[in-house]
Design a protein around this motif. Structure first.
Motif, short mmCIF file in Angstrom:
data_model
loop_
_atom_site.label_atom_id
_atom_site.label_comp_id
_atom_site.label_asym_id
_atom_site.label_seq_id
_atom_site.Cartn_x
_atom_site.Cartn_y
_atom_site.Cartn_z
N LYS A 40 -88.32 5.13 39.00
CA LYS A 40 -89.38 4.12 38.81
C LYS A 40 -89.24 3.43 37.45
O LYS A 40 -90.19 3.35 36.66
N SER A 42 -89.02 0.79 34.58
CA SER A 42 -89.58 -0.51 34.23
C SER A 42 -88.43 -1.49 34.03
O SER A 42 -87.26 -1.09 33.94
N TRP A 179 -87.16 10.59 35.44
CA TRP A 179 -87.59 11.38 36.59
C TRP A 179 -86.53 11.22 37.68
O TRP A 179 -86.53 10.28 38.45
N ALA A 264 -91.49 8.09 29.32
CA ALA A 264 -92.35 6.92 29.16
C ALA A 264 -91.63 5.75 28.51
O ALA A 264 -92.09 4.61 28.59
N SER A 267 -90.12 4.27 32.02
CA SER A 267 -90.94 4.08 33.21
C SER A 267 -92.40 3.94 32.82
O SER A 267 -92.87 4.60 31.88
N GLU A 268 -93.09 3.07 33.52
CA GLU A 268 -94.52 2.91 33.28
C GLU A 268 -95.34 3.87 34.12
O GLU A 268 -96.57 3.87 34.07
N SER A 269 -94.66 4.70 34.93
CA SER A 269 -95.33 5.65 35.81
C SER A 269 -94.73 7.04 35.58
O SER A 269 -93.64 7.35 36.08
N VAL A 270 -95.44 7.86 34.82
CA VAL A 270 -94.98 9.22 34.52
C VAL A 270 -95.96 10.20 35.13
O VAL A 270 -97.13 10.26 34.73
N ASP A 271 -95.50 10.96 36.10
CA ASP A 271 -96.34 11.93 36.81
C ASP A 271 -96.24 13.27 36.07
O ASP A 271 -95.31 14.05 36.29
N ARG A 272 -97.19 13.52 35.19
CA ARG A 272 -97.12 14.72 34.35
C ARG A 272 -97.17 16.02 35.15
O ARG A 272 -96.38 16.94 34.88
#
Length: 379
Positions: A40, A42, A179, A264, A267-272
């Protein structure tokens, strides 16, 4: 991204075409596929990544060209005294930098892991590479200013040799910065012998460039080496694996926090929670496999506990020197004292690295249960 496009870009940039053995194309393709489908990225992250992968391929081309121009590099001795490994966030960085301060040891430096080959026309002072390394460190901290509270950046200090292994595309660096769990699954099952053969070649190149390393043994460090213990021991037959130990209840969430910070950037979407579960499961598997490899050659290992490093870092460094067959002397003690004083000064005014297991979908109870097989033996 497309692997063929990346390869062509590196060839166009250098005017070189010979990569040598093409074995690296498989791990590169696995990584690129995982970046395309899972990471994902950016727009900015994709461009940074494209540049990074191209630069790694450029270095592969330049390595082969340098070896052809200077065949004597192949005769350079590589004497590795120690590979420090353990879970990340277990005191390995402090131990590494302390040991690297010894006049009898040497280590890969941050600027040279980033730029291991001289630029055309560059003098022995490596001024251009050092300038670029400083600029890169500055940009990294601008993208992730909180990272300095997690890990001290020293552009000219000892750094993990796994950054050299990145050029083989077989490296824990990639699932730490992105990721890419599909790539991580592939990595755990991969034959890493070619990558470690190339690590040895990179160490030859660095030693060849720096006559001051004559007579000094290498002390290397990376948690990546936990994934290839037998390969490390076979590639560097005189090396001792120095294993650092800390409770996974602390170490796993700490590393998940570090990885989230690095991801981060791209990617602007980090699923912790996903990151936490991934690294918890991965480290549990890695430690189980490590224990099996250790049973076969127990004499090649030395253990250092995190709590002991906090209480007496110089004393632990002296103990490890002894395990490497080196008797600590006054020069070692002076070097350790000087480094510890500088390290304390650099850390003054820093902020505390704050995180909880729950931030990453974990709990202390679950970590204690899942890693009991490890803590009952080593902690």
């Amino acid at each position: 991204m497309n692997t063929d496009d990346l390869v062509r870009a590196a060839q166009d940039k250098t005017g070189l075409t010979e990569f040598g053995d093409d074995w690296f194309r498989e791990p590169l393709k696995v990584l690129v596929d995982s970046l395309n489908t899972e990471a994902k990225l950016s727009e900015f992250g994709a461009e940074l990544t494209r540049r990074r992968l191209t630069a790694l391929l450029v270095d592969r081309l330049r390595l082969r060209a340098l070896q052809r121009e200077h065949p004597e590099i192949a005769e350079v001795e590589v004497d590795v005294a120690a590979e420090i490994c353990g879970l990340p966030r277990t005191g390995s960085t402090l131990l590494h930098r302390l040991l690297a301060a010894s006049p009898r040891l040497t280590s890969t430096l941050s600027w040279e892991t980033g730029y291991p080959i001289p630029f055309p026309g560059e003098g022995p002072d490596a001024g251009e590479r050092k300038r670029r390394a400083q600029a890169r460190s500055k940009m990294f901290l601008e993208l992730s200013p909180e990272f300095a509270d997690i890990h001290t950046i020293e552009w000219d200090g000892p750094e993990e040799d796994v950054i050299l292994v990145d050029r083989s595309f077989v490296s824990m660096s990639f699932d730490s910065f992105y990721w890419v769990p599909g790539y991580g699954d592939w990595l755990r099952a991969a034959d890493q012998v070619p990558a470690y053969r190339e690590l040895r070649e990179w160490l030859q190149v660095l030693r060849w460039q720096d006559p001051s390393r004559q007579g000094r043994r290498w002390v290397l460090k990376s948690p990546h080496h936990l994934t290839a213990v037998d390969t490390v021991l076979d590639t560097f037959p005189d090396a001792v694996i120095v294993m650092t130990h800390r409770s996974p209840v602390s170490a796993v969430p700490s590393y998940a926090s570090m990885v989230a910070t690095m991801c981060a950037q791209h990617s602007e979407s980090v699923d912790r929670p996903a990151l936490g579960r991934y690294w918890s499961a991965r480290f549990a598997t890695t430690l189980r496999e490590f224990a099996s490899a250790r049973r076969e050659r127990p004499e090649r290992f030395c253990d250092v506990r995190f709590s002991d490093m906090l209480d007496d870092p110089a004393g632990q460094a002296r103990r490890v020197l002894g395990a490497l067959g080196l008797t600590p002397d006054a020069a070692d003690d002076a070097a350790f004292t000087e480094y510890l004083a500088r390290n304390r000064a650099e850390r003054q005014g820093g902020h505390k690295h704050s995180y909880t297991a729950e931030d990453f979908g974990l709990s202390a109870e679950q970590l204690e249960r899942d890693f009991a097989f490890y803590t009952e033996v080593y902690l």
